[in-house]
Write a protein that holds these residues in place. Structure first.
Motif, PDB file in Angstrom:
ATOM      1  N   ILE A  25       0.836  -1.201   0.000  1.00 12.52           N
ATOM      2  CA  ILE A  25       0.000   0.000   0.000  1.00 12.52           C
ATOM      3  C   ILE A  25       0.871   1.251   0.000  1.00 12.52           C
ATOM      4  O   ILE A  25       1.876   1.330   0.699  1.00 12.52           O
ATOM      5  N   THR A  26       0.479   2.233  -0.802  1.00 12.87           N
ATOM      6  CA  THR A  26       1.151   3.540  -0.818  1.00 12.87           C
ATOM      7  C   THR A  26       0.100   4.621  -0.594  1.00 12.87           C
ATOM      8  O   THR A  26      -1.102   4.344  -0.578  1.00 12.87           O
ATOM      9  N   ALA A  27       0.530   5.855  -0.440  1.00 15.03           N
ATOM     10  CA  ALA A  27      -0.398   6.977  -0.253  1.00 15.03           C
ATOM     11  C   ALA A  27      -1.379   7.081  -1.414  1.00 15.03           C
ATOM     12  O   ALA A  27      -2.530   7.470  -1.231  1.00 15.03           O
ATOM     13  N   ASN A  28      -0.964   6.726  -2.616  1.00 14.26           N
ATOM     14  CA  ASN A  28      -1.850   6.807  -3.776  1.00 14.26           C
ATOM     15  C   ASN A  28      -3.049   5.869  -3.686  1.00 14.26           C
ATOM     16  O   ASN A  28      -4.047   6.064  -4.370  1.00 14.26           O
ATOM     17  N   ASP A  29      -2.977   4.857  -2.831  1.00 12.99           N
ATOM     18  CA  ASP A  29      -4.103   3.948  -2.653  1.00 12.99           C
ATOM     19  C   ASP A  29      -5.228   4.577  -1.821  1.00 12.99           C
ATOM     20  O   ASP A  29      -6.295   4.000  -1.681  1.00 12.99           O
ATOM     21  N   PHE A  30      -4.984   5.768  -1.264  1.00 17.52           N
ATOM     22  CA  PHE A  30      -5.985   6.514  -0.499  1.00 17.52           C
ATOM     23  C   PHE A  30      -6.360   7.827  -1.197  1.00 17.52           C
ATOM     24  O   PHE A  30      -7.043   8.654  -0.632  1.00 17.52           O
ATOM     25  N   PHE A  31      -5.875   8.035  -2.414  1.00 19.45           N
ATOM     26  CA  PHE A  31      -5.935   9.341  -3.085  1.00 19.45           C
ATOM     27  C   PHE A  31      -6.698   9.262  -4.397  1.00 19.45           C
ATOM     28  O   PHE A  31      -6.575   8.315  -5.157  1.00 19.45           O
ATOM     29  N   LEU A  32      -7.487  10.310  -4.659  1.00 28.15           N
ATOM     30  CA  LEU A  32      -8.200  10.466  -5.929  1.00 28.15           C
ATOM     31  C   LEU A  32      -8.125  11.941  -6.308  1.00 28.15           C
ATOM     32  O   LEU A  32      -8.297  12.809  -5.463  1.00 28.15           O
ATOM     33  N   SER A  33      -7.884  12.248  -7.567  1.00 24.53           N
ATOM     34  CA  SER A  33      -7.667  13.644  -7.960  1.00 24.53           C
ATOM     35  C   SER A  33      -8.654  14.164  -8.990  1.00 24.53           C
ATOM     36  O   SER A  33      -8.389  15.155  -9.637  1.00 24.53           O
ATOM     37  N   ARG A  34      -9.820  13.545  -9.141  1.00 19.15           N
ATOM     38  CA  ARG A  34     -10.720  13.936 -10.226  1.00 19.15           C
ATOM     39  C   ARG A  34     -11.914  14.768  -9.799  1.00 19.15           C
ATOM     40  O   ARG A  34     -12.803  15.010 -10.601  1.00 19.15           O
ATOM     41  N   LEU A  35     -11.993  15.211  -8.577  1.00 17.78           N
ATOM     42  CA  LEU A  35     -13.202  15.886  -8.123  1.00 17.78           C
ATOM     43  C   LEU A  35     -13.395  17.277  -8.720  1.00 17.78           C
ATOM     44  O   LEU A  35     -14.493  17.808  -8.700  1.00 17.78           O
ATOM     45  N   GLN A  36     -12.358  17.876  -9.264  1.00 19.44           N
ATOM     46  CA  GLN A  36     -12.487  19.204  -9.854  1.00 19.44           C
ATOM     47  C   GLN A  36     -12.976  19.165 -11.300  1.00 19.44           C
ATOM     48  O   GLN A  36     -13.295  20.180 -11.885  1.00 19.44           O
ATOM     49  N   ILE A  37     -13.074  17.990 -11.887  1.00 14.79           N
ATOM     50  CA  ILE A  37     -13.466  17.850 -13.287  1.00 14.79           C
ATOM     51  C   ILE A  37     -14.989  17.885 -13.407  1.00 14.79           C
ATOM     52  O   ILE A  37     -15.695  17.103 -12.771  1.00 14.79           O
ATOM     53  N   PHE A  38     -15.485  18.804 -14.229  1.00 15.39           N
ATOM     54  CA  PHE A  38     -16.915  18.906 -14.467  1.00 15.39           C
ATOM     55  C   PHE A  38     -17.405  17.661 -15.186  1.00 15.39           C
ATOM     56  O   PHE A  38     -16.783  17.187 -16.128  1.00 15.39           O
ATOM     57  N   ARG A  39     -18.517  17.136 -14.725  1.00 15.37           N
ATOM     58  CA  ARG A  39     -19.110  15.962 -15.357  1.00 15.37           C
ATOM     59  C   ARG A  39     -20.492  16.306 -15.860  1.00 15.37           C
ATOM     60  O   ARG A  39     -21.147  17.222 -15.377  1.00 15.37           O
ATOM     61  N   ASN A  40     -20.953  15.565 -16.816  1.00 13.81           N
ATOM     62  CA  ASN A  40     -22.222  15.816 -17.481  1.00 13.81           C
ATOM     63  C   ASN A  40     -23.392  15.705 -16.487  1.00 13.81           C
ATOM     64  O   ASN A  40     -23.559  14.697 -15.816  1.00 13.81           O
ATOM     65  N   THR A  41     -24.188  16.763 -16.408  1.00 11.02           N
ATOM     66  CA  THR A  41     -25.371  16.762 -15.527  1.00 11.02           C
ATOM     67  C   THR A  41     -26.659  16.857 -16.332  1.00 11.02           C
ATOM     68  O   THR A  41     -27.715  17.163 -15.789  1.00 11.02           O
ATOM     69  N   ALA A  42     -26.554  16.602 -17.652  1.00 11.29           N
ATOM     70  CA  ALA A  42     -27.739  16.651 -18.515  1.00 11.29           C
ATOM     71  C   ALA A  42     -28.490  15.321 -18.396  1.00 11.29           C
ATOM     72  O   ALA A  42     -28.468  14.487 -19.295  1.00 11.29           O
ATOM     73  N   ASN A  43     -29.131  15.135 -17.258  1.00 15.44           N
ATOM     74  CA  ASN A  43     -29.916  13.927 -17.023  1.00 15.44           C
ATOM     75  C   ASN A  43     -31.172  14.313 -16.245  1.00 15.44           C
ATOM     76  O   ASN A  43     -31.373  15.472 -15.899  1.00 15.44           O
ATOM     77  N   GLN A  44     -32.014  13.373 -15.973  1.00 16.76           N
ATOM     78  CA  GLN A  44     -33.294  13.635 -15.320  1.00 16.76           C
ATOM     79  C   GLN A  44     -33.137  14.314 -13.958  1.00 16.76           C
ATOM     80  O   GLN A  44     -33.935  15.160 -13.583  1.00 16.76           O
ATOM     81  N   LEU A  45     -32.099  13.968 -13.216  1.00 14.94           N
ATOM     82  CA  LEU A  45     -31.881  14.566 -11.889  1.00 14.94           C
ATOM     83  C   LEU A  45     -31.071  15.850 -11.934  1.00 14.94           C
ATOM     84  O   LEU A  45     -31.022  16.595 -10.957  1.00 14.94           O
ATOM     85  N   GLY A  46     -30.391  16.107 -13.026  1.00 18.32           N
ATOM     86  CA  GLY A  46     -29.566  17.304 -13.151  1.00 18.32           C
ATOM     87  C   GLY A  46     -28.333  17.255 -12.265  1.00 18.32           C
ATOM     88  O   GLY A  46     -27.831  18.288 -11.823  1.00 18.32           O
ATOM     89  N   SER A  47     -27.832  16.068 -12.018  1.00 17.29           N
ATOM     90  CA  SER A  47     -26.657  15.935 -11.162  1.00 17.29           C
ATOM     91  C   SER A  47     -25.815  14.759 -11.626  1.00 17.29           C
ATOM     92  O   SER A  47     -26.230  13.950 -12.454  1.00 17.29           O
ATOM     93  N   ASN A  48     -24.623  14.691 -11.075  1.00 16.99           N
ATOM     94  CA  ASN A  48     -23.717  13.590 -11.354  1.00 16.99           C
ATOM     95  C   ASN A  48     -22.895  13.337 -10.098  1.00 16.99           C
ATOM     96  O   ASN A  48     -22.432  14.274  -9.470  1.00 16.99           O
ATOM     97  N   VAL A  49     -22.723  12.102  -9.733  1.00 18.36           N
ATOM     98  CA  VAL A  49     -22.013  11.733  -8.510  1.00 18.36           C
ATOM     99  C   VAL A  49     -20.667  11.115  -8.863  1.00 18.36           C
ATOM    100  O   VAL A  49     -20.585  10.246  -9.729  1.00 18.36           O
ATOM    101  N   THR A  50     -19.634  11.577  -8.206  1.00 18.59           N
ATOM    102  CA  THR A  50     -18.324  10.949  -8.322  1.00 18.59           C
ATOM    103  C   THR A  50     -18.152  10.055  -7.104  1.00 18.59           C
ATOM    104  O   THR A  50     -18.002  10.540  -5.984  1.00 18.59           O
ATOM    105  N   ALA A  51     -18.218   8.770  -7.305  1.00 21.44           N
ATOM    106  CA  ALA A  51     -18.097   7.832  -6.192  1.00 21.44           C
ATOM    107  C   ALA A  51     -16.658   7.785  -5.691  1.00 21.44           C
ATOM    108  O   ALA A  51     -15.715   7.721  -6.479  1.00 21.44           O
ATOM    109  N   VAL A  52     -16.509   7.870  -4.398  1.00 20.10           N
ATOM    110  CA  VAL A  52     -15.206   7.710  -3.759  1.00 20.10           C
ATOM    111  C   VAL A  52     -15.381   6.547  -2.783  1.00 20.10           C
ATOM    112  O   VAL A  52     -15.922   6.702  -1.704  1.00 20.10           O
ATOM    113  N   ASN A  53     -14.957   5.379  -3.220  1.00 14.43           N
ATOM    114  CA  ASN A  53     -15.180   4.167  -2.438  1.00 14.43           C
ATOM    115  C   ASN A  53     -14.014   3.205  -2.635  1.00 14.43           C
ATOM    116  O   ASN A  53     -13.010   3.542  -3.258  1.00 14.43           O
TER     117      ASN A  53
END
Length: 141
Positions: free
Chosen positions: A14-42
Motif C-alpha cells: 500500500i502507498t499513499a496513492n491507494d488513499f488518493f483520488l484527484s478527479r473531483l475538480q473535473i466537471f461531469r455531465n449533468t444533462a440527465n433527469q436529476l440534473g446531477s452527477n455523482v463521483t463515487a469515492v469508495n
C-alpha cells in the motif's frame, strides 16, 4: 483474502496513492433527469480502504484532490499552502465524533500516569507535566 467482498490489499504494498483520488475538480455531465452527477469515492477507487496498516502515508493535495482516512486510523492534516484550504469530512456513523489524540492522551478525564507517558513518548517528565497542564483543565490549579 477478501473483506466485505473486496480483495484486501497487502499492507506492505500500500502507498499513499491507494488513499488518493484527484478527479473531483473535473466537471461531469449533468444533462440527465436529476440534473446531477455523482463521483463515487469508495473502495473500488481507493484500494487502500480495504487494508489497515500503521505506517505514515503523506500526500500533498491540489484542487479537486481527496485523501481518505480509513476508519479507526490516527490521521492529521496540515495546510502547507499560502492560501486558505477547504476540507470536508464524510463519516460513516450516525453518531460519529472527533477524537483529538493530544486531548485523549494528555487531557483525559482520568489523568494517565506521567511515568507511563514519559516511557511511551520517550520524553522527560517535565515535558509530560507541561503537556498535561495544557490539556487537563483539572490540572491548571
Amino acid at each position: 483474502m477478501f473483506v466485505n467482498g473486496k480483495l484486501c490489499e497487502q499492507p506492505k504494498f500500500i502507498t499513499a496513492n491507494d488513499f488518493f483520488l484527484s478527479r473531483l475538480q473535473i466537471f461531469r455531465n449533468t444533462a440527465n433527469q436529476l440534473g446531477s452527477n455523482v463521483t463515487a469515492v469508495n473502495v473500488d477507487k481507493l484500494p487502500g480502504l480495504n487494508t489497515l496498516d500503521n505506517r505514515l502515508f503523506t500526500k500533498v493535495l491540489n484542487k479537486g484532490g481527496v485523501f481518505v482516512f480509513p476508519v479507526g486510523l490516527i490521521h492529521f492534516q496540515l495546510n502547507v499552502g499560502k492560501t486558505n484550504a477547504t476540507a470536508f469530512a464524510s463519516l460513516n456513523s450516525q453518531n460519529s465524533r472527533v477524537i483529538t489524540i493530544a486531548n485523549a492522551v494528555f487531557g483525559s478525564n482520568l489523568s494517565i500516569n506521567p511515568d507511563v507517558l514519559t516511557k511511551t513518548f520517550q520524553m522527560n517528565k517535565n515535558m509530560v507535566d507541561y503537556l498535561q497542564k495544557q490539556f487537563w483543565s483539572d490540572n491548571n490549579n
